[in-house]
Enzyme design. Structure first.
Site, PDB file in Angstrom:
ATOM      1  N   LYS A 148      -9.420  -0.125  11.494  1.00  0.00           N
ATOM      2  CA  LYS A 148      -8.429   0.106  12.542  1.00  0.00           C
ATOM      3  C   LYS A 148      -9.148  -0.040  13.880  1.00  0.00           C
ATOM      4  O   LYS A 148      -9.905   0.857  14.286  1.00  0.00           O
ATOM      5  CB  LYS A 148      -7.819   1.489  12.413  1.00  0.00           C
ATOM      6  CG  LYS A 148      -7.021   1.709  11.128  1.00  0.00           C
ATOM      7  CD  LYS A 148      -6.407   3.104  11.129  1.00  0.00           C
ATOM      8  CE  LYS A 148      -5.556   3.330   9.895  1.00  0.00           C
ATOM      9  NZ  LYS A 148      -6.372   3.433   8.663  1.00  0.00           N
TER      10      LYS A 148
ATOM     11  N   LYS B  89       0.857  -1.193   0.000  1.00  0.00           N
ATOM     12  CA  LYS B  89       0.000   0.000   0.000  1.00  0.00           C
ATOM     13  C   LYS B  89       0.890   1.238   0.000  1.00  0.00           C
ATOM     14  O   LYS B  89       1.822   1.361   0.798  1.00  0.00           O
ATOM     15  CB  LYS B  89      -0.913   0.029   1.214  1.00  0.00           C
ATOM     16  CG  LYS B  89      -1.824   1.260   1.247  1.00  0.00           C
ATOM     17  CD  LYS B  89      -2.927   1.160   2.279  1.00  0.00           C
ATOM     18  CE  LYS B  89      -2.416   1.511   3.663  1.00  0.00           C
ATOM     19  NZ  LYS B  89      -3.520   1.584   4.641  1.00  0.00           N
TER      20      LYS B  89
END
Length: 1650
Positions: free
Chosen positions: A1235, A1126
């Protein structure tokens, strides 16, 4: 105080007693110009004294209401009040009280009808006034008046008389509301009015009918002209002489005939007015005092033995004798007698099918002025309509039909009525005997036509004047008695008629009327049947009661219950037994509206709503073996529950129902009790049966039910399409308190039973019921369970029940009864209906039966599904009924909500399909089965240990590179990550580690986190853990709210994440396992398998180097084994540069590596398009958050064709996350990046992941630069999600998705770690086994620690202060650094102590010196008046403020911030406005500047004085029971720890001093500070609870005053509304209060420092 100008005069007898009317009393009836006939009441007795208006206002203002525990019956409620009155009288020191008012109120059964109680009083009872007032009709008319339907208020006696005058000019300005419910929370005044006067009274005894129950109230009052003890004695005597209604016998009587005994004078213009009595004395003048008063023009009022007036209560004046003698022929005579006798028996609803032979009956019914008639051409629909009426009001409708097959058409409804014990009277016209068996037209054998399905059958001869008409009357009397006696059911009277059938004159002899004179004049039925009660005694139930008492695994099963009394009794029985309750959909308890989202499992009723689907699990089915089953109500809808009952045999199985018939298809019932549920419950309560149910039994069932409920709710809400189970779910949610439901057979009733939402929140009626919820009554035709006549039944149910009805029915059932639309269109005396037709174009239930898989589709469609394409819309159009066609969830929701608010009938057609319905039902069953098995496996192997303590350490570790949240140009040479390590110790010695790692740019900071951790350290001691916590399906939220006592969303996301991590690791340690083992009981257990488990990791690249250099970095990562990378984008000058980097990387690493980009919402839509157009050929796996406006995400997907992932969008999900996520079901959104530290822990992360996986999207767990320990926990959690996804794919029969590379590449940023064993990755994968070992064998790196946040000891000491001849000994509690100049002083409210603040000052002590005081007279503080003082010192606001100022000088040399709640808030505000030398700022929590109206101040001071004396006179706990029953504490009462909170209020050393504080510091005596606010120079923070309507208004007014000032301090003033809290906001939502105070103090210090 001169208040004689007020317009209220109040009358109290000097010696209250059960009064006998004097002949000297005079009543005058006046006809006013507005056509009101008013009774003007003149009192000539000398002992009657009028109080001055001011005295009257003060007396009503003293009113104290005490709410008693709900009673099963009205009689028991009356007795409870009598006992409470006697107890209170014995405890009261009444010599000190010159005036006062007390109210006792108690919930009683809904069958306690106000009208019945009024009518049953003896006419010779000389207690006045007596009244009944109707409050629940739209159009008042005596035609629809009945004991079962009409709801209102009964009152008797007068505790207070009130006369209110106003000018005739102002009278026209009064705005009255009509037929409003009476709010029993407050005393209500009733009376009559004319143009310039109101004559009102507050009853001594009052019964107010509310939704689902009735509220009984007793009010007593006294003043200086009447003795306190006499006020109590009069109530006791009145209760003794009151007659009690017989609820069975009243049903078969007409109201008018009963009322005749009172010799009522009818006044068609009179109206009664009623109003909250407290608002009559608001200090306002003239007509304003009676704004929003309510009127009713349907009432009866007895003012003396000779004076009674009534409106719309009595039938029209009719000369029965004359009308009979004037009848055209003998047919008309008999028909008129039959109809009149039905009316006298209370049968006022006639269902007429057109026909010639029945003409005499039809004409007699339609011509009777008190009979309501409805007609239908279809006799079958008509009779089903009649049994619907009986379902609604529990009394028979009368069906009139012609002869021939018309009679046969009634049979289906007769069968249903017989099977389900519904009363029904059938009057079938017939040919005379001479025409039978002769081939005459429409002549069939109608005698005993219905065989065994009727309770009684009688064939009347053809009318003749030879037979006495008394026989006609006694036949009707007998028929109605049989229909309404247990077992209730249909009764058939066959009525032969010879011609002429019309009113053609024909001579007849009046001798047949001989003996009817007394009947004509009485208005009563000819024969009065008396229902006997075979009441059983304790001894007859001894065996049953002993069995119940010995139960260890008891189960209360509530079957079909249609009587509100029985539903109410079932609730009381459930509360008493405390057994798990399985409520059938027809029980009235399956669909409930809760007043609060907080549940109290140890106090409320434990409903197991999803036992049916829980039993799909083989493990659960094997385990659920109750030892005693008590079933109330016969019928059970669920086949699986019925099978479970059979499997439990042999066990004690007790069935209670009020009919003698056998309901035992499996032949397993061991004890059959023939009684009403109310009678049985009464015996159980009287016998004081107690049970010792196994806690494991209840906790297991509760946990399993909770998990299945979560699963069903999740699937219903996450499914994109509109499904039939969702129809059941959302319809139950949309129902309000004034609605009931009627369910069709086949699928609708089963879906509602399985998927109805049983725990929705709703705005409860404002009556003190004593119950945490309100039940929704549900009806259906389950006698024979056919699909015929359902729509007609529903319409009849709406008429009989007199409530809004929502009917859910299948399309085949609807088409089977389309003539019901004709009945729907007629709108005879009922509220509007919503008909929901689930149209799957056939009989969907067969698709769920075994035949569906064993039969050819063509045969199924033609002979089972009976597939059709009938246009339901056209049918509705033909009948003139509104029709709405819906295809989506949103359309259905909108249509249902709209229909509930419109005054029109509406048919909502829901489009569905048989195959989709079958598939979704299968999916629900599979997932529910898995959820039940998973839950059972988890809770079976886990214990529920207690927490010993929580310790926290702050860490700081160095990073190799700056965080990706740091701008490229702002990067320094050294970079650090800070956070906290939590250690949770269990009582068994186990411990678990958690990590809290906030990021400042995500609305969290270290100080806020530190304060919350300090708070948790205090509140978490010795609290138990739930064994269901690892299930992550709402269990953590429930534990936080119930056990910790705080709203779950008030925890900062990172704090909740760390807490959940610590809890899960501690529970795993207690079991000797890992987090993964805990989360998923079926995870691999063998060591070789565990060691082979790995989680793919996505590498992270964040670089401002050249595209070639970044591509080389990516290539290096690929060489290390990473298969996914990423790249952080939106960091460079423009999107084109980022696109070039992506192109270079793709070219460098090839297309076998997954490439992701993360823009972090940094681009505008146009910038994102620029980037997208340049990377279309780069095969991005996805780009995270490409646009800064989430509303543009879908548009970006569609415009660019690039796959998108959600990240920041899901970080702030609060309530109903599934609803928010549903916006992003678009196929272009391929992933959600979760997250846990941002979304708020593993529970919410698991929910989001489950939604993504259910939608076929990737669920990517991502780190936020936490330490290696948190990364290890995320590895285990990621593995859990991968296992879950594999199971999901298997259940959904789809190809499993390839493993997801999770965003844990932040480990490369760690130069140091909090663990001694750094987190490592091998070949782009993280070892699940190694992660587990890190969690189990955690060793902290001591070099990373900064400070410890362990529990701190409160410093407790006493300070003495002398002020104005008074020595105060003040108890002080202190936390924090004594050298800290940032001092915060906390002042509690009335009944509170400094202990209230301990959790808050513990949290804030990390940054401030926190001091909490016991205010004078409360807690352990004392005050002593010096000997040289010649009087007792008043504890005035000025004196207390002076004392506190001296105290502040002793404590610190610097100014202080004063925080006050309620009483403490008023003191804090006084300090800030008038004594601010030592005040830096003030925090006002639920506080007021006082009252600026002299009348209100006087009323309030008198009330507080009265309360103060009550504290001294009674036990403190009795006072607090009354205190906390007030409306101000409604929100606090729903707090899961309410009982503990109230218990803590008992810590006061001296009740006399407590009373003095209440009196002297009364709001009525406090100086008004409203004007001072305009000139204030001290910064002020106003905090109010969002549910506290009263103080929100006060706060808003204060805020307006503060913001209007010109002083520079204005910018520091703040007002905060705290969600999920009421008046006691610091207790109900302490964390947000801490955050608000902390922010205020920080801002205050910054400004002062600058």
């Amino acid at each position: 105080m001169n208040l004689h100008t007020n317009l209220i005069s109040l009358l109290l007898p000097s010696k209250p007693h059960v009064m006998i009317p004097s002949t000297r009393r005079r009543f005058t009836h006046l006809h006013q110009q507005r056509n009101y006939k008013i009774v003007r009441y003149s009192i000539q007795r000398e002992e009657i004294k009028f109080l001055e208006a001011g005295e009257a206002a003060l007396l009503v203002g003293t009113c104290i209401t005490r709410t008693l525990t709900p009673a099963l019956t009205l009689e028991l409620g009356v007795q409870s009040i009598k006992d409470a009155v006697i107890e209170l009288k014995s405890k009261r020191n009444y010599d000190k009280d010159k005036a006062g008012m007390y109210r006792f109120q108690i919930a009683v059964s809904p069958g306690s009808k106000a009208l019945s109680w009024f009518c049953c009083q003896d006419a010779s009872l000389e207690v006045f006034p007596q009244f009944f007032i109707s409050t629940a009709v739209e159009t008042s008319t005596n035609k629809f008046l009945s004991f079962s339907r009409t709801r209102g208020v009964f009152g008797i006696g007068a505790a207070v008389y009130i006369k209110t005058n106003f000018s005739s000019a102002s009278a026209d300005q009064i705005s009255f509301r009509r037929y409003q419910p009476v709010d029993s929370t407050y005393p209500t005044a009733y009376g009559l009015f004319e143009n310039n006067s109101f004559y009102m009274f507050i009853p001594q005894i009052e019964l107010v009918e509310s939704e689902g129950l009735s509220i009984l109230t007793a009010t007593l009052a006294w003043n200086d002209s009447s003795r306190y003890e006499d006020a109590f004695d009069v109530i006791i005597r009145l209760i003794t002489v009151l007659a009690m209604p017989n609820e069975d016998n009243r049903l078969n009587r007409c109201v008018s005939s009963v009322l005749r005994k009172f010799n009522m004078m009818v006044d068609e213009h009179a109206q009664m007015v009623y109003k909250n009595a407290l608002l009559l004395t608001d200090g306002c003048l003239e007509h304003m005092e009676l704004e929003n008063a309510s009127l009713s023009s349907q009432f009866s009022l007895r003012l003396s033995a000779n004076v009674s007036i009534s409106n719309n209560m009595l039938d029209q004046s009719r000369d029965i004798s004359f009308s009979l003698k004037e009848s055209a022929n003998i047919n008309a005579v008999w028909a008129s007698l039959m109809v009149e006798e039905c009316y006298r028996l209370g049968l006022t609803y006639f269902c007429i099918a057109p026909g010639s032979r029945s003409s005499p009956l039809a004409i007699a019914a339609t011509c009777h002025p008190m009979i309501s008639c409805i007609a239908c051409i279809d006799e079958r629909s008509l009779t089903f309509h009649a049994i619907g009426y009986a379902r609604g009001c529990h009394k028979p409708a009368v069906v009139i039909t012609s002869s021939g097959t018309a009679v046969s058409n009634l049979l289906p409804a007769v069968v249903e009525a017989s099977q389900d014990f519904l009363p029904l009277l059938l009057l079938t016209a017939d040919r005379p005997p001479e025409l039978l068996d002769t081939g005459a037209n429409q002549a069939i054998n109608q005698v005993n036509h219905y065989g065994s399905y009727v309770r009684h059958s009688f064939s009347l001869p053809a009318p003749t004047d030879v037979i006495s008409t008394r026989m006609v009357l006694t036949t009707i009397d007998s028929a109605v008695y049989h229909a309404t006696s247990s077992p209730c059911g249909p009764v058939h009277i066959n009525c032969s008629f010879r011609e002429p059938l019309e009113n053609t004159p024909q001579e007849w002899s009046q001798s047949c009327l001989k003996g009817l004179d007394f009947w004509v004049s009485s208005g009563q039925p000819f024969t009065n049947y008396i229902h006997s009660h075979n009441s059983f005694t304790h001894s007859s139930l001894a065996d049953v009661l002993n069995i119940i008492q010995g139960a260890k695994r008891g189960l209360l099963l509530v079957g079909a219950v249609f009587n509100e009394n029985d539903i109410y009794a079932a609730v009381l029985l459930a509360k008493h037994l405390k057994w798990p309750v399985v409520a059938d959909i027809l029980s009235g308890l399956r669909l409930r509206k809760y007043k609060s989202a907080c549940y109290k499992p140890n106090e409320d009723i434990l409903f197991i709503d999803h036992l049916d689907h829980s039993l799909l699990s083989a493990e659960v089915k094997q385990w659920v073996k109750p030892d005693v089953i008590v079933q109330i109500g016969s019928r059970i809808t669920s086949k699986r529950v019925s099978q479970m009952l059979q499997d439990c045999s042999p066990c004690s199985y007790i069935l209670i129902d009020n009919h003698p018939n056998r309901h035992d298809p499996s032949h397993i019932i061991t004890h059959r009790v023939h009684s009403s549920i109310s009678q049985f419950t009464d015996q159980v309560l009287r016998s004081c049966v107690t049970t010792r149910i196994d806690s494991k039994w209840t906790s297991f069932l509760c946990s399993i039910n909770m998990m299945v409920d979560w699963e069903i709710s999740f699937l219903l809400n996450s499914e994109n399409s509109l499904t039939e189970p969702y129809v059941a779910y959302i319809t139950s949610v949309a129902l309000d308190y004034g609605s009931t439901m009627f369910l069709g057979n086949s699928m609708p009733i089963r879906d509602a039973d399985m998927y109805g939402n049983g725990s929705t929140r709703g705005s409860a009626p404002s009556s003190s019921s004593g119950f945490p919820f309100h039940w929704i009554q549900v009806a259906g035709n389950r006698g024979a369970s056919g699909i015929d006549g359902l729509l007609s039944t529903a319409v009849g149910f709406a008429v009989g029940h007199n409530k809004r009805v929502v009917c859910v029915i299948g399309d085949v059932s609807f088409l089977h009864d389309t003539n019901g639309l004709a009945l729907l269109k007629q709108r005879i005396s009922r509220k509007h209906m919503t008909i929901i037709v689930v149209n799957n174009h056939g009989g969907a239930i067969f698709s769920l039966l075994p035949i569906a898989s064993m039969t050819e589709e063509e045969i199924l469609n033609k002979y089972f599904y009976t597939t059709h394409n009938v246009g339901i819309q056209n049918l509705c159009l033909a009948h003139g009924v509104k029709h709405v066609h819906v295809h989506t969830k949103a359309e259905l929701q909108n249509a249902v909500i709209k229909s509930q608010h419109e005054e029109v009938d509406c048919v909502i057609e829901v489009e569905s399909s048989i195959d989709a319905n079958a598939n979704f039902h299968s999916k629900l069953r599979q997932f529910a089965c898995q959820a039940a098995s998973h839950a059972f496996s988890t809770i079976s192997r886990l214990s529920a240990p207690k927490i010993c303590k929580l310790e926290s350490f702050q860490y700081r570790i160095q990073l190799l590179a700056p965080l990706t949240t740091t701008r490229f140009g702002n990067r320094h040479s050294e970079h650090y990550r800070e956070g906290f390590v939590l250690t949770l110790f269990l009582e068994d010695g186990s411990k678990g580690i958690g990590e809290v790692a906030p990021l400042g740019n995500h609305k969290e900071n270290m100080l806020d986190v530190k304060e919350q951790l300090q708070f948790l350290t205090h509140v978490i001691k010795a609290v138990p853990l739930y064994s269901s916590l690892p299930l992550l399906k709402g269990s953590f939220s429930k534990w936080i709210s119930t056990i910790l006592g705080i709203p779950p969303d008030s925890l900062l996301p990172s704090v909740r994440c760390g807490l959940e991590m610590a809890v899960l690791n501690a529970m795993a340690a207690a079991e000797g396992s890992t987090m993964l083992d805990l989360l998923h009981p079926y995870a691999p257990k063998e060591e070789c398998s565990r060691k082979s488990l790995n989680v793919k990791v996505c590498a992270l690249v964040d670089s401002d180097e050249t595209p070639e250099e970044v591509a080389n970095v990516a290539a290096t990562l690929v060489d290390e084994g990473f298969t996914a990378i990423k790249l952080k984008v939106a960091r460079r000058a423009n999107p084109i540069e980022d696109a070039i980097v992506i192109q270079k990387i793709r070219k460098k690493v090839g297309f076998k590596v997954h490439l992701r980009a993360d823009a972090n919402r940094k681009w505008s839509y146009n910038q994102a398009l620029q980037f997208g157009s340049n990377v279309k050929d780069c095969a991005l796996q996805y780009i995270e958050e490409p646009v800064n406006d989430e509303d543009d995400i879908i548009k970006f997907c569609e415009e660019t064709g690039l796959p998108v992932a959600l990240d920041e969008t899901i970080d702030n999900l609060k309530e109903d996350p599934i609803k928010t996520l549903a916006r992003f079901k678009h196929n272009g959104i391929v992933a959600v990046v979760i997250k846990p530290t941002f979304v708020g822990g593993f529970e919410k992360a698991a929910l989001i992941a489950r939604w993504a996986q259910q939608q076929g999207k990737m669920a990517v767990v991502s780190a936020a630069f936490e330490s290696g320990f948190a990364l290890s926990a995320y590895v285990q959690f990621s593995c859990f999600l991968e296992i879950q996804n594999a199971e999901l794919c298997n259940l959904m029969n789809v190809e499993p998705a390839p493993p997801v590379a999770h965003g844990l590449g932040t480990y490369k940023w760690l130069k140091e770690d909090v663990t001694t064993e750094p987190f490592s990755i091998s070949r782009g994968e993280a070892s699940v086994f190694d992660a587990g070992q890190t969690l189990v064998n955690f060793n902290i790196n001591q070099n990373s620690l900064i400070q410890s946040l362990n529990a701190v000891e409160v410093r407790n000491y006493e300070l003495k202060v002398d002020v104005e001849g008074v020595t105060f000994s003040i108890n002080v509690k202190e936390l924090g650094d004594e050298k800290n100049d940032n001092v915060i002083v906390f002042l509690h409210g009335f009944l509170g102590t400094s202990e209230d603040w301990i959790p808050i000052i513990t949290a804030m002590s990390a940054s401030s010196r926190c001091i909490a005081l016991d205010l004078p007279g409360l807690g352990s503080s004392k005050m002593h008046v010096h000997d040289d003082m010649d009087r007792e010192a008043d504890l005035s606001m000025k004196l207390v403020a002076g004392m506190l100022n001296k105290l502040f000088l002793i404590l610190t040399a610097s100014k202080v911030t004063v925080v006050g709640y309620s009483m403490g808030a008023r003191i804090a505000l006084y300090l800030a406005l008038r004594c601010n030398k030592m005040v830096k700022g003030a925090v006002i929590i639920s506080g007021s500047p006082g009252l600026d109206d002299e009348v209100k101040r006087s009323v309030r001071s008198v009330k507080d004085d009265f309360l103060a004396r009550a504290i001294v006179s009674y036990r403190l706990d009795l006072f607090m029971e009354t205190w906390y029953s007030g409306e101000l504490w409604r929100s606090l009462r729903s707090h899961p720890q309410f009982n503990q909170i109230v218990a803590s209020r008992m810590k006061h050393d001296n009740v006399e001093a407590l009373a003095k504080a209440l009196s002297d510091l009364s709001t009525g005596r406090q100086p008004s500070l409203w004007e001072d606010l305009k000139h204030n120079k001290s910064p002020i923070l106003l905090i109010v609870g969002d549910k506290d309507e009263k103080f929100k208004k006060i706060g808003q007014s204060m805020w307006s005053k503060l913001k209007s000032q010109d002083h520079s301090v204005k910018r520091l003033h703040t007002m905060v509304k705290i969600p999920d809290s009421g008046h006691a906001v610091h207790i109900e939502n302490p964390l947000l209060v801490i955050q608000s105070i902390s922010e205020f103090v920080t801002r205050l210090n910054m400004v002062l420092d600058s």
